[in-house]
Design a protein around this motif. Structure first.
Motif, PDB file in Angstrom:
ATOM      1  N   ASP A  52     -32.438  34.001 -56.438  1.00  0.00           N
ATOM      2  CA  ASP A  52     -32.893  32.887 -55.610  1.00  0.00           C
ATOM      3  C   ASP A  52     -33.432  33.342 -54.253  1.00  0.00           C
ATOM      4  O   ASP A  52     -33.953  32.512 -53.498  1.00  0.00           O
ATOM      5  CB  ASP A  52     -31.748  31.885 -55.390  1.00  0.00           C
ATOM      6  N   SER A 110     -28.925  23.528 -56.155  1.00  0.00           N
ATOM      7  CA  SER A 110     -29.068  23.840 -54.733  1.00  0.00           C
ATOM      8  C   SER A 110     -29.461  25.304 -54.576  1.00  0.00           C
ATOM      9  O   SER A 110     -29.075  26.150 -55.378  1.00  0.00           O
ATOM     10  CB  SER A 110     -27.758  23.566 -54.000  1.00  0.00           C
ATOM     11  N   LEU A 111     -30.246  25.588 -53.544  1.00  0.00           N
ATOM     12  CA  LEU A 111     -30.779  26.943 -53.373  1.00  0.00           C
ATOM     13  C   LEU A 111     -30.526  27.442 -51.953  1.00  0.00           C
ATOM     14  O   LEU A 111     -30.593  26.674 -50.991  1.00  0.00           O
ATOM     15  CB  LEU A 111     -32.294  26.951 -53.632  1.00  0.00           C
ATOM     16  N   PRO A 112     -30.257  28.745 -51.810  1.00  0.00           N
ATOM     17  CA  PRO A 112     -29.995  29.306 -50.485  1.00  0.00           C
ATOM     18  C   PRO A 112     -31.286  29.612 -49.729  1.00  0.00           C
ATOM     19  O   PRO A 112     -32.296  29.947 -50.330  1.00  0.00           O
ATOM     20  CB  PRO A 112     -29.281  30.622 -50.830  1.00  0.00           C
ATOM     21  N   VAL A 113     -31.229  29.442 -48.417  1.00  0.00           N
ATOM     22  CA  VAL A 113     -32.335  29.861 -47.548  1.00  0.00           C
ATOM     23  C   VAL A 113     -31.712  30.697 -46.425  1.00  0.00           C
ATOM     24  O   VAL A 113     -30.767  30.242 -45.768  1.00  0.00           O
ATOM     25  CB  VAL A 113     -33.078  28.643 -46.951  1.00  0.00           C
ATOM     26  N   ILE A 114     -32.214  31.908 -46.221  1.00  0.00           N
ATOM     27  CA  ILE A 114     -31.574  32.838 -45.289  1.00  0.00           C
ATOM     28  C   ILE A 114     -31.683  32.341 -43.844  1.00  0.00           C
ATOM     29  O   ILE A 114     -32.758  31.928 -43.403  1.00  0.00           O
ATOM     30  CB  ILE A 114     -32.207  34.238 -45.408  1.00  0.00           C
TER      31      ILE A 114
END
Lengths: 496, 479
Positions: free
Chosen positions: B279, B51-55
C-alpha cells in the motif's frame, strides 16, 4: 416511440441520461423499474447480496427533472447503479461476499463511491461476488453462487459475478467491480459486457476490501463501450488517500472515443491462439477483431506475447501472499462475526475457521507459507522478480503498438457446480492476469455470440492508454450484434 | 563467580514515540493519553477493510532529525514492510515497519566509557514504524484503547558494543537527552514514550565469538535496565561456570526481587513474514530536503551545553535544566534571541521548576509552550507586568496554556501605566484614610507604607510598585 416502463432499466447509461434530461421518465420511474426487474430476476440469478430499496427510492425522489443538470456533461444524476460488495458504502452493509463480514456496516464510503454519489448516482445495492474476490466463477460466495443471465445453468465468471449479472439482466445500466487477476474482464466476457481494468493506480483503491493490494483496481461493467468510458472517466484520477494512486494528469476518454483506429498499430499473438486449451470460438473471436480493425484502417502486427506461461504461478504467489496479510485483520476482535473460544487463540481460530470459506483459507495458507522464513526467497521474492519482468517486457512490447489483442479466457463458462481443481480454476486467469502483473490497462468487450453465449475479446495497452482501448472497442462494437441478450428480454413471468 | 574472566557485550534497542501532531499513517490526533480512550481513531488506525495508509511527512522529518543528531547516514530511498503477527492490540494483524531499507544507519553517539575515555556507541539503524493499540486487563476482560494504534514510532538499534550495564545506562540517558533536546520525542518514560530493550551476552576474554544472548524487554526505567543487565551478566557467568547451558530467550525484569525471568524462548519466536508493504510505494528522501532539515536543526546537544557555560550559566543550573528536560525548551524559547539565554535560564530554574514542584506536574506534562514562556519572561523584563503578575501568569500558562499577552490581558496582569488611574486610586485611598494622611502630615511618616499597601491592594496585580510608590510620595507632598 414511447419506451415500455419495464424496459427503462434495460436502457444504456447514455439513453438513461438522455431520457431523464428529456423528461421521458423520472428517476423514480427508473429506480422503480430497476427494482422491479431486479426482484423478478433475483430468484433465478442471485446477483445481489443486499438491496437498498428504501434508500434508492428516497434518493430517486430527490432527482426531479429540474434537479438533473442540463447539457451533455457526463454525470449520473438519477441513474441507478450497483456496486460489488467489497466496495465500502457508508452506513450500508458491505460483506466482501464473506460470512465473516456478514454484519459489517462501514462508517465510510470508498473514494469511488464518493465520486459516484457526487455525480448523482443512485446505489440500488451491493452485488454478489466470490468471497474476498477469490474466484473466477462466482460460486465462492457465502451468499450463494450467481448464475449467468444468458443461461442460468452456467457460471457468470468472477469474482465480480453479481456486478456482471445485474447489468446483464438489465437490472441497472452499470456497475462497479474490482479486478485483481481478471475479476472484471472475465465475468464481463461471460455475460456479454464491457469491463475495464485500468492502469494500476488510475482508480483509487481507498475503501475497497483488498485482495492483492498491488494488483487490485476498481472498474466499470456496462453494456456499451461508451457507457464504460463515461463511468470510467467519473471514477478515474488521483486520490491522495491512496498512496499508490498516480498523480499523472487524467484526460477524459469519452471525448476521443469516436476517433477510430486508423493509424493504430494493433498486435496479436497467432501462436497463442493455437495453443492447447484455447477454445476455438475464443481464438476465432480474436481473429475476427483483427480483421475488423484492419478494415478500419489499423496496421496489424504479429507478436509473441512474452512470459505468459509464468504468469499463473507468479500471480498466485503474489496475490496469496498479499491476501494472507490483508485478511489477518478479520479476527473477531473489533468488528466482524466473532466465535468465542476457550482463549484468545481459540477465538481466533474458531472465528476464522467458521467465517472464511474454503478458497479463502487455501490462499491464506498458501500466502503464509510462501512468505515464511526459509521460503520467502524461493516463492515471494522470485514471483516479485517475475512480476518486474512482466512490467518491463510489456512496457517494451506496448511502446511499439497501440494495443494487443488476446482472448479473455481460454474456455467458455462452465456449468454451475461442476468441480474443478484449484489449479484448473487458476489457469482460467492466464490471459487476464497479464495486465495485473504488468500494471497495464486491459479492456474486455463482446464481439459476438457462440452457442447462445457471448464471446469477448481482450485488448491491453501501455500505461495510461485506456483511451486507445476504448477507441478500439468502440470501433469493433459497431460491427457486433448480440442476439437475444438477457437485458433485452422481458421480465420473466411468474415469480413473486 | 569471577566475572573478570568474561567480556560483557550489550546492544540496546530503543523505541520512541515521535512528537508529531498526527499519527504515522492517518490524520488522527497523536495524543493517545490526552483524549478519552478510542476517540482519536479512524478507519485507517482501526484497520477497517479498505482503509489505506498515507505517510506522515512530519514523522519522516523527525526521523531525519534523529538520524542526523545521531550522526547517521540518511538513505535516499526507503520503503516499509509489513511485519505480520496476530494480537488483539494489532488491528490489521500486521505492523507497518521497516526492515530492509531503514530511514538511517551507521551512526554513533558518544558517551564516557567504563575506562573514563570518550566512547562512540555505534548506531546500526534508525527506522520508522507504527505503534500498537494499548491493552489493559480488568478481571477476565481485556480492554483495547485504539488511540495509540498508528502512533508514529521510531526504533534506534545500536551495535553490540557496550561493555556493561553502566555503559548501557549512560547511552540511553544521553540518547534520551538528545531526542528531547531536538524535539524528536518527549520521551516520557512513565507514558511509554520511550521503551528500552537490552541484549546481553558474555564471552570468555579473548573469544572471537559472542556468547548466547538474552534479550531483556521493556524496563520501567534506566536504572532498572542497568540492574537487569548486571543481573544477567552474573547469571550467565553462573550458568557457564556451573557447566550449564544458556538459551537464547527473552526475559523480563522483576524489580521487587531484583532478578530477570523467562518471558519467551527462542522456539516460540514469531516468524514475522516480512514483505514490502504494497500500500506504500518506496519513498524518495530528497538529499536536498535532508540538508535543509540539517541546516534548520539546532546546535548539537553537546555544543549547546558547552555554549551555556560560555553564557555564564552555572554547572548547577545546567544540571537542573537537564534534569528537568528543559534544555530543548530553553533553546526553543531563546531561538530568536540567544543573548537572552541566561535570562530565560534563570526564570526556568527559579520560577518554572518551582511550579513543577508545586503542581507535581513536570514541565513536559504542562501546557506551557516555549514561546509563551519567552513572552512572559520578556513582559516581566520590560516592566509590562510585575513580579507577582508574572508568577500568576506563569501559573496560568503552566496549567492551562495559551499565549502570554492574551492571558496577561485577560487576567488584567499588565501594570497600570496610566498615571491618572493610579492617582485616582491614591485619591480614593486618601479620602478613605484621611486620618492617616493627617498623621503623615504631622510627621508620622511610618504610615506611608500602610497607605502604599492600601493603594497597591486597590490596584491589584496591575500595580507596579515603583510607579505607585513615586506617585504616592508626590501625592503626600501635595496633600
Amino acid at each position: 416511440m414511447p419506451i415500455a416502463k419495464e424496459s427503462y432499466a434495460s436502457l444504456t447509461l447514455e439513453e438513461t441520461l438522455a431520457g431523464l434530461r428529456a423528461g421521458s421518465f423520472t428517476a423514480s420511474d427508473l429506480v422503480g423499474a430497476a427494482l422491479a426487474r431486479i426482484e423478478r430476476f433475483e430468484p433465478a440469478i442471485n446477483a445481489m447480496v443486499t438491496l437498498d430499496d428504501a434508500g434508492a427510492k428516497a434518493a430517486a425522489a430527490r432527482w426531479s427533472r429540474d434537479a438533473i443538470p442540463a447539457g451533455d456533461a457526463p454525470n449520473l444524476s438519477g441513474v441507478p447503479v450497483a456496486l460489488k460488495d467489497n466496495i465500502m458504502t457508508r452506513g450500508f452493509r458491505t460483506t466482501c461476499g464473506s460470512k465473516i463480514l456478514a454484519n459489517f456496516v462501514p462508517p465510510y464510503d470508498a473514494a469511488t463511491v464518493e465520486k459516484l454519489r457526487a455525480a448523482g448516482a443512485i446505489i440500488v445495492g451491493k452485488a454478489n461476488m466470490d468471497e474476498f474476490a477469490m474466484g473466477s466463477t462466482g460460486e465462492n460466495s457465502a451468499f450463494g453462487a450467481t448464475r449467468n443471465p444468458w443461461n442460468p445453468e452456467l457460471v457468470t465468471g468472477g469474482s465480480s459475478s453479481g456486478s456482471a449479472a445485474v447489468v446483464a439482466y438489465g437490472g441497472v445500466p452499470a456497475a462497479l467491480g474490482t479486478d485483481t487477476g481478471g475479476s472484471i474482464r472475465q465475468p464481463a466476457a461471460f455475460c456479454g459486457l464491457v469491463g475495464m481494468k485500468a492502469t494500476y493506480g488510475r482508480v483509487s483503491r481507498s475503501g475497497v476490501g483488498a485482495l492483492g493490494s498491488s494488483l487490485d483496481q476498481v472498474g466499470p461493467l456496462t453494456r456499451t463501450v461508451r457507457d464504460n468510458a463515461l463511468l470510467y472517466d467519473l471514477i478515474a484520477g488521483h486520490d491522495p488517500s491512496d498512496s499508490t494512486s498516480l498523480e499523472q494528469p487524467f484526460t477524459p476518454t469519452l471525448g476521443e472515443i469516436e476517433d477510430g483506429v486508423k493509424g493504430f498499430r494493433i498486435a496479436y499473438d497467432p501462436g497463442l491462439l493455437e495453443s492447447e486449451g484455447v477454445h476455438r470460438a475464443h481464438a476465432d473471436a480474436v481473429r475476427a477483431v483483427v480483421a475488423m480493425v484492419k478494415d478500419a484502417g489499423a496496421e496489424v502486427a504479429e507478436v509473441s506475447l512474452p512470459l505468459v506461461k509464468y504468469g499463473v504461478a507468479a500471480y498466485y504467489i503474489i496475490c496469496a501472499c498479499e491476501a494472507s496479510t490483508n485478511l489477518a485483520r478479520f479476527d473477531g476482535v473489533r468488528y466482524s462475526v466473532r466465535e468465542t473460544g476457550a482463549d484468545m487463540w481459540d477465538t481466533y481460530s474458531k472465528t476464522r475457521g467458521l467465517g472464511f470459506g474454503e478458497e479463502v483459507k487455501r490462499r491464506i495458507m498458501m500466502g503464509s507459507y510462501a512468505l515464511s522464513s526459509g521460503y520467502y526467497d524461493a516463492y515471494y521474492l522470485k514471483a516479485a522478480k517475475v512480476r518486474r519482468l512482466f512490467a518491463t517486457e510489456y512496457e517494451k512490447l506496448l511502446s511499439g503498438v497501440d494495443a494487443v489483442l488476446l482472448p479473455v479466457t481460454p474456455a467458455p463458462p462452465r456449468p454451475i457446480g461442476q468441480k474443478c481443481t484449484p489449479l484448473e480454476c487458476y489457469l482460467g486467469d492466464v490471459f487476464t492476469l497479464v495486465a495485473n502483473m504488468a500494471g497495464i490497462p486491459a479492456l474486455a468487450f463482446p464481439v459476438g455470440a457462440h452457442d447462445g453465449l457471448p464471446v469477448g475479446v481482450q485488448a491491453m495497452a501501455g500505461y495510461f492508454r485506456e483511451s486507445a482501448l476504448y477507441r478500439l472497442a468502440r470501433t469493433v462494437e459497431k460491427n457486433v450484434k448480440l442476439p437475444d441478450a438477457p437485458w433485452a428480454r422481458p421480465i420473466p413471468e411468474g415469480g413473486k | 563467580m569471577s566475572e573478570r574472566k568474561y567480556v560483557t557485550t550489550v546492544g540496546v534497542e530503543v523505541h520512541v514515540e515521535l512528537a508529531t501532531r498526527t499519527k504515522m499513517f492517518c490524520s488522527c490526533l497523536n495524543a493517545p493519553q490526552d483524549v478519552p480512550p478510542n476517540t482519536a481513531v479512524c478507519p485507517v488506525c482501526l484497520g477497517l477493510p479498505g482503509s489505506l495508509p498515507v505517510i506522515n511527512r512530519e514523522a519522516v522529518r523527525l526521523g531525519v532529525v534523529a538520524a542526523l543528531a545521531l550522526n547517521c547516514a540518511v538513505n535516499d530511498r526507503i520503503w516499509f514492510e509489513r511485519k505480520n503477527y496476530m494480537y488483539p492490540d494489532l488491528v490489521k494483524g500486521y505492523q507497518i515497519s521497516q526492515i530492509v531499507s531503514p530511514l538511517g544507519g551507521n551512526g554513533w553517539l558518544a558517551i564516557i566509557g567504563d575506562d573514563g575515555e570518550e566512547k562512540r556507541i555505534l548506531i546500526n539503524r534508525v527506522h520508522l514504524e507504527e505503534d500498537t493499540a494499548r491493552l489493559s486487563h480488568a478481571g477476565d476482560n481485556s480492554l483495547i484503547d485504539v488511540n495509540r494504534s498508528g502512533a508514529p514510532l521510531m526504533e534506534i538499534v545500536t551495535e553490540p558494543v557496550m561493555r556493561s550495564g553502566r555503559e548501557a545506562e549512560e547511552y540511553v540517558r544521553k540518547l534520551r537527552a538528545i531526542l528531547v533536546y531536538n524535539g524528536v520525542s518527549r520521551c516520557r518514560i512513565q507514558r511509554g514514550e520511550m521503551r528500552v530493550e537490552a541484549n546481553v551476552s558474555i564471552a570468555p576474554e579473548g573469544a572471537t565469538r559472542l556468547g548466547v544472548r538474552t534479550e531483556i524487554k521493556n524496563q520501567a526505567g534506566f536504572n532498572h535496565m542497568r540492574s537487569a543487565v548486571e543481573y544477567e551478566v552474573r547469571r550467565h557467568a553462573g550458568v557457564i561456570e556451573s557447566g550449564g547451558t544458556l538459551h537464547q530467550e527473552t526475559r523480563g525484569w522483576d524489580d521487587a526481587n531484583q532478578r530477570t525471568f523467562v518471558q519467551r524462548s527462542k522456539e516460540d519466536a514469531h516468524d514475522y513474514r516480512y514483505f514490502p508493504e504494497p500500500d506504500l510505494p518506496p519513498l524518495k528522501i530528497d538529499p536536498a530536503w535532508v540538508k535543509e532539515i540539517g541546516a534548520g536543526m539546532a546546535t548539537g546537544y553537546e555544543d549547546y551545553v558547552r555554549g551555556l557555560l560560555d553564557h555564564g550559566l552555572s554547572p548547577a543550573d545546567i544540571e537542573a535544566l537537564s534534569r528537568n528536560d528543559a534544555l530543548g525548551f530553553l533553546r526553543l524559547a531563546a531561538a530568536d534571541m540567544p543573548e537572552k539565554t541566561p535570562l530565560f535560564a534563570k526564570r526556568l530554574v527559579k520560577d518554572v521548576f518551582a511550579l513543577a514542584n508545586s503542581t507535581a506536574m513536570a514541565l513536559d506534562e504542562s501546557k506551557l509552550r516555549p514561546a509563551a514562556f519567552r513572552d512572559a519572561a520578556l513582559l516581566l523584563e520590560n516592566g509590562k507586568i510585575a513580579a507577582e503578575g508574572f508568577r500568576t501568569l506563569l501559573d496560568l500558562l503552566y496549567r492551562e496554556g495559551g499565549a502570554a499577552e492574551q492571558v496577561a490581558r485577560g487576567n488584567q496582569l499588565f501594570v497600570e501605566t496610566d498615571h491618572g488611574a493610579v492617582e485616582e486610586a491614591i485619591r480614593k485611598v486618601f479620602a478613605g484614610n484621611a486620618a492617616m494622611v493627617a498623621e503623615f502630615k504631622a510627621g508620622k511618616t511610618a504610615v506611608r507604607n500602610a497607605l502604599l499597601g492600601r493603594t497597591m491592594k486597590a490596584l491589584g496585580k496591575k500595580a507596579d510598585p515603583r510607579v505607585v510608590s513615586g506617585l504616592l510620595d508626590e501625592a503626600l507632598k501635595n496633600a
